[in-house]
Design an enzyme around this catalytic site. Sequence first.
Site, mmCIF file in Angstrom:
data_model
loop_
_atom_site.group_PDB
_atom_site.id
_atom_site.type_symbol
_atom_site.label_atom_id
_atom_site.label_comp_id
_atom_site.label_asym_id
_atom_site.label_seq_id
_atom_site.Cartn_x
_atom_site.Cartn_y
_atom_site.Cartn_z
ATOM 1 N N ASN A 106 -1.611 8.446 -0.662
ATOM 2 C CA ASN A 106 -1.294 7.039 -0.964
ATOM 3 C C ASN A 106 -2.380 6.442 -1.859
ATOM 4 O O ASN A 106 -3.526 6.861 -1.827
ATOM 5 C CB ASN A 106 -1.230 6.240 0.348
ATOM 6 C CG ASN A 106 -0.879 4.784 0.146
ATOM 7 O OD1 ASN A 106 0.021 4.450 -0.633
ATOM 8 N ND2 ASN A 106 -1.582 3.900 0.834
ATOM 9 N N HIS A 108 -4.165 2.668 -2.708
ATOM 10 C CA HIS A 108 -4.266 1.296 -2.206
ATOM 11 C C HIS A 108 -5.262 0.517 -3.068
ATOM 12 O O HIS A 108 -6.340 1.026 -3.383
ATOM 13 C CB HIS A 108 -4.705 1.283 -0.741
ATOM 14 C CG HIS A 108 -4.726 -0.108 -0.190
ATOM 15 N ND1 HIS A 108 -3.570 -0.793 0.145
ATOM 16 C CD2 HIS A 108 -5.749 -0.966 0.004
ATOM 17 C CE1 HIS A 108 -3.897 -2.013 0.537
ATOM 18 N NE2 HIS A 108 -5.211 -2.144 0.470
HETATM 19 C C1 GAR Z 1 -0.403 -0.774 -6.574
HETATM 20 O O1 GAR Z 1 -1.427 -1.690 -6.882
HETATM 21 C C2 GAR Z 1 -0.715 -0.008 -5.305
HETATM 22 O O2 GAR Z 1 -2.080 0.253 -5.151
HETATM 23 C C3 GAR Z 1 -0.216 -0.962 -4.266
HETATM 24 O O3 GAR Z 1 0.997 -1.435 -4.783
HETATM 25 C C4 GAR Z 1 0.878 -1.522 -6.208
HETATM 26 C C5 GAR Z 1 2.104 -0.905 -6.831
HETATM 27 O O4 GAR Z 1 2.125 -1.143 -8.218
HETATM 28 N N1 GAR Z 1 -0.050 -0.329 -2.976
HETATM 29 C C6 GAR Z 1 -0.312 -0.935 -1.816
HETATM 30 O O5 GAR Z 1 -0.670 -2.088 -1.737
HETATM 31 C C7 GAR Z 1 -0.138 -0.069 -0.581
HETATM 32 N N2 GAR Z 1 -0.540 -0.771 0.573
HETATM 33 P P1 GAR Z 1 3.125 -0.341 -9.142
HETATM 34 O O6 GAR Z 1 4.515 -0.443 -8.499
HETATM 35 O O7 GAR Z 1 3.072 -1.013 -10.480
HETATM 36 O O8 GAR Z 1 2.657 1.098 -9.190
#
Ligand code: GAR
EC number: 2.1.2.2
Length: 194
Positions: A106, A108
Site C-alpha cells: 500500500n 499512504h
Molecule cells: C494517494 O495520495 C495515496 O497515497 C492515498 O490516496 C491517494 C490516491 O491518489 N492513499 C491513502 O490515503 C490510503 N490510506 P491517486 O488516486 O491519484 O493515486
Amino acid sequence: MKLAIFASGNGSNFQAIAEAVKSGEIDAEITLLFSDKKDAYVVQRAKALQIPVIAFSPKDFDSKAMYEAEILHLLEEEQIDLVVLAGYMRIIGPTLLEVFSNRMVNIHPSLLPNFPGLNGIKDAFCAKVAETGVTIHYVDDGVDTGPIIAQEKVMIEGNDTLASLEEKIHNVEHKLFPSILAKLIKTRQGENHS
Ligand code: GAR
C-alpha cells in the site's frame, strides 16, 4: 510477475505505475485494475491504457467477506503475484489477507505511523508539523499499519497551502512508488530463480 492494482479514485499513482511498466522500469505486467467505484476516474485511465478493468462495489454483495471472496477468485484465476493498493480506500479483510498478506503493498501520503486514515495529507497540514511524507508498506489488518518498506520525507514550508502540499506529496508518490515496486519485484524474481 503479474500485478493487480486496486484503486478507488483519481488513479494518478496507477498511471505512474503503468508508465513505469511501459518504460521497462518495472519488470511486470499489470494484469488488471480493480476498482470498488465503477465511476472512478482511474477506470477511464485503465481503459485508455487498454488494461483490463474489473469494478464492483461491496454494496453489490451481502457481506464484505462475499465481496472479497469474489475479488480473491478473480486474483487466483488470473494467477496474480502481487496486489498493489494505489489509493484503494478500504480496509482489507481477512478473506483477502489470509492469502495475500505478504503479497500486498500500500501507499499512504504521510510518514506512518503518523496520520493514518483517509486524509493523511490534510491531517498533517492541519497539525502544523514541520515535515510529513510518503510511506510504502505491506498490508495488515489495521488502517495503514503493516511493515514499512520505504518512506520519503516532504517538508512543510511556511508558505505551503494544502494544495501545494498535496502537489508535493503526489510528486514524491509518483516517483517513489514505481521505484520501490521495481526493486521489490526484482528481489522477488531473484528469490524465485535461486
Ligand atoms: C494517494 O495520495 C495515496 O497515497 C492515498 O490516496 C491517494 C490516491 O491518489 N492513499 C491513502 O490515503 C490510503 N490510506 P491517486 O488516486 O491519484 O493515486
